[in-house]
Design a protein around this motif. Structure first.
Motif, short mmCIF file in Angstrom:
data_model
loop_
_atom_site.label_atom_id
_atom_site.label_comp_id
_atom_site.label_asym_id
_atom_site.label_seq_id
_atom_site.Cartn_x
_atom_site.Cartn_y
_atom_site.Cartn_z
N ARG A 156 0.77 -1.03 -0.03
CA ARG A 156 -0.09 -0.04 0.01
C ARG A 156 0.77 1.29 0.01
O ARG A 156 0.60 2.20 -0.79
CB ARG A 156 -1.09 -0.11 1.10
CG ARG A 156 -1.90 1.22 1.49
CD ARG A 156 -2.67 1.45 2.57
NE ARG A 156 -3.54 0.04 2.87
CZ ARG A 156 -4.52 0.50 2.51
NH1 ARG A 156 -5.21 1.49 1.88
NH2 ARG A 156 -5.57 -0.57 2.70
N ALA A 157 1.98 1.27 0.98
CA ALA A 157 2.86 2.28 1.02
C ALA A 157 3.53 2.53 -0.52
O ALA A 157 3.68 3.64 -0.83
CB ALA A 157 3.77 2.20 2.04
N PHE A 158 3.92 1.37 -0.94
CA PHE A 158 4.84 1.67 -2.54
C PHE A 158 3.61 2.10 -3.38
O PHE A 158 4.41 3.10 -4.23
CB PHE A 158 5.12 0.48 -2.76
CG PHE A 158 5.90 0.11 -3.87
CD1 PHE A 158 7.12 0.58 -4.08
CD2 PHE A 158 5.41 -0.16 -4.98
CE1 PHE A 158 7.96 0.46 -5.42
CE2 PHE A 158 5.86 -0.30 -6.47
CZ PHE A 158 7.23 0.29 -6.64
N PHE A 159 2.33 1.57 -3.45
CA PHE A 159 1.70 2.25 -4.35
C PHE A 159 1.27 3.74 -4.09
O PHE A 159 1.35 4.57 -4.96
CB PHE A 159 0.23 1.53 -4.45
CG PHE A 159 -0.79 2.08 -5.30
CD1 PHE A 159 -0.59 1.72 -6.64
CD2 PHE A 159 -1.99 2.74 -4.64
CE1 PHE A 159 -1.75 2.44 -7.66
CE2 PHE A 159 -2.81 3.33 -5.64
CZ PHE A 159 -2.70 3.20 -6.97
N ALA A 160 1.26 4.32 -2.83
CA ALA A 160 1.03 5.73 -2.66
C ALA A 160 2.37 6.38 -3.04
O ALA A 160 2.05 7.44 -3.40
CB ALA A 160 0.88 5.59 -1.11
N ARG A 161 3.77 5.89 -2.75
CA ARG A 161 4.83 6.67 -3.00
C ARG A 161 5.04 6.73 -4.50
O ARG A 161 5.21 7.72 -5.18
CB ARG A 161 6.07 6.00 -2.33
CG ARG A 161 5.84 5.88 -1.03
CD ARG A 161 7.21 5.28 -0.23
NE ARG A 161 7.10 5.46 1.25
CZ ARG A 161 7.93 4.86 2.06
NH1 ARG A 161 8.89 4.44 1.46
NH2 ARG A 161 7.70 4.89 3.34
N THR A 162 4.14 5.66 -5.33
CA THR A 162 4.37 5.59 -6.92
C THR A 162 3.45 6.88 -7.43
O THR A 162 3.99 7.59 -7.70
CB THR A 162 3.90 4.23 -7.41
OG1 THR A 162 4.96 3.14 -6.93
CG2 THR A 162 4.00 4.42 -8.94
N ALA A 163 2.29 7.00 -6.58
CA ALA A 163 1.27 7.83 -7.16
C ALA A 163 1.81 9.16 -6.71
O ALA A 163 1.46 10.33 -7.49
CB ALA A 163 -0.07 7.52 -6.45
N ALA A 164 2.62 9.31 -5.73
CA ALA A 164 2.98 10.69 -5.18
C ALA A 164 4.11 11.06 -6.17
O ALA A 164 4.80 12.17 -5.81
CB ALA A 164 3.39 10.74 -3.81
N GLY A 165 4.67 10.23 -6.95
CA GLY A 165 5.90 10.74 -7.72
C GLY A 165 7.30 10.49 -7.12
O GLY A 165 8.16 11.25 -7.44
N ARG A 166 7.42 9.66 -6.28
CA ARG A 166 8.32 9.53 -5.35
C ARG A 166 9.62 8.97 -6.16
O ARG A 166 10.77 9.10 -6.06
CB ARG A 166 8.24 8.62 -4.14
CG ARG A 166 9.40 8.32 -3.34
CD ARG A 166 9.73 9.42 -2.30
NE ARG A 166 10.60 9.06 -1.31
CZ ARG A 166 10.48 8.55 -0.14
NH1 ARG A 166 9.10 8.44 0.29
NH2 ARG A 166 11.30 8.41 0.76
#
Length: 260
Positions: free
Chosen positions: A71-81
């Motif tokens: 979940r955190a990986f997906f969120a960081r991907t979506a945030a452009g990390r």
């Protein structure tokens, strides 16, 4: 019916850097985000060959990053990390459609999720898992989603009652099955083949799931088109290099092919 149990092992926050000493520092580091399907140490050990290869050819430092869970990986991907992302297709589709990521290459051959059971456990078919416990990676992992879909197909009336224990990694799921903590595990054959001999000796594949999938490399939209083309070319040529040979020794996804 699928019943969920509390995660057996908790995975804390981590940030993994895998830069090769001496890399050129004129440009900011390339942030390479990798799905947390293994422990931080194993991710670095596996992907350091690819990171080093990219560094030498791009003349730019490459940092290996991940997240504490899917979940955190997906969120960081979506945030452009991340500048470059190694991600499963269900995450990739959303990243492309909603966050502007650009597909580069996919892995080949396709990954075949498989159910593993103890050799002495008396389980010979999917129906035998009724009332049993099964270890599977993160509930957002595609391997786990496909397993749950297989259960629904097998028993649309919810007669197949399975308790799923969600674990941080594929390796953890296999270890729990081998030790008899659970009755079965969902993983992929390439990971099972890398497990210690005592784990491999105790487990046998029950059956592969119907669906297969490929992992995808994506580039962030902010990466200029010429740089994306350069990354794509490097990823395609990587499997045939010395570094690529080292990568294939431990990789669940050994070669790359152009996305179609």
């Amino acid at each position: 019916m699928i019943r969920s149990a509390t995660r057996i092992v908790l995975l804390g926050l981590f940030l993994v850097t895998g830069a090769v000493p001496g890399a050129v520092a004129a440009d900011p580091p390339l942030q390479f985000g990798i799905l947390p399907f293994a422990t931080p140490e194993k991710l670095v050990d596996q992907f350091r060959h690819l990171a080093g290869y990219l560094e030498r050819h791009l003349e730019r430092r490459v940092d290996i990053l991940s997240a504490p869970d899917y979940r955190a990986f997906f969120a960081r991907t979506a945030a452009g990390r991340y500048d470059l992302v190694f991600t499963p297709p269900h995450f990739a589709a959303l990243a492309v459609d909603e966050n502007g990521y650009v597909p580069l290459v996919k892995t080949d051959p396709p990954i075949s999720p498989t159910i593993f059971v103890r050799r002495s456990g008396g389980i010979a078919a999917l129906a035998d898992l009724s009332g049993k416990t099964v270890a599977a990676p993160d509930r957002f992992a595609l391997v786990t989603i496909l397993y749950e879909e297989a259960l629904r197909r097998e028993a649309p009336n919810k007669s197949l009652d399975t308790i799923i224990y969600y674990t941080p990694t594929l390796e953890t799921a296999l270890e729990l099955a081998a030790r008899g903590v659970v009755d079965a595990a969902v993983a992929i054959p390439a990971v099972a083949q890398r497990m210690p001999a005592e784990v491999q000796d105790r487990l046998a594949p029950l059956l592969p799931l119907r669906e297969t999938f490929a992992m995808t490399y994506l580039a962030a939209a902010r990466i200029p088109a010429p740089d994306r083309d350069r990354l794509r070319a490097l990823l395609l040529s990587f499997p045939e290099t010395v570094d690529g040979a080292r990568f294939r020794q431990g990789a669940p996804t050994p070669t790359h092919t152009v996305l179609t």
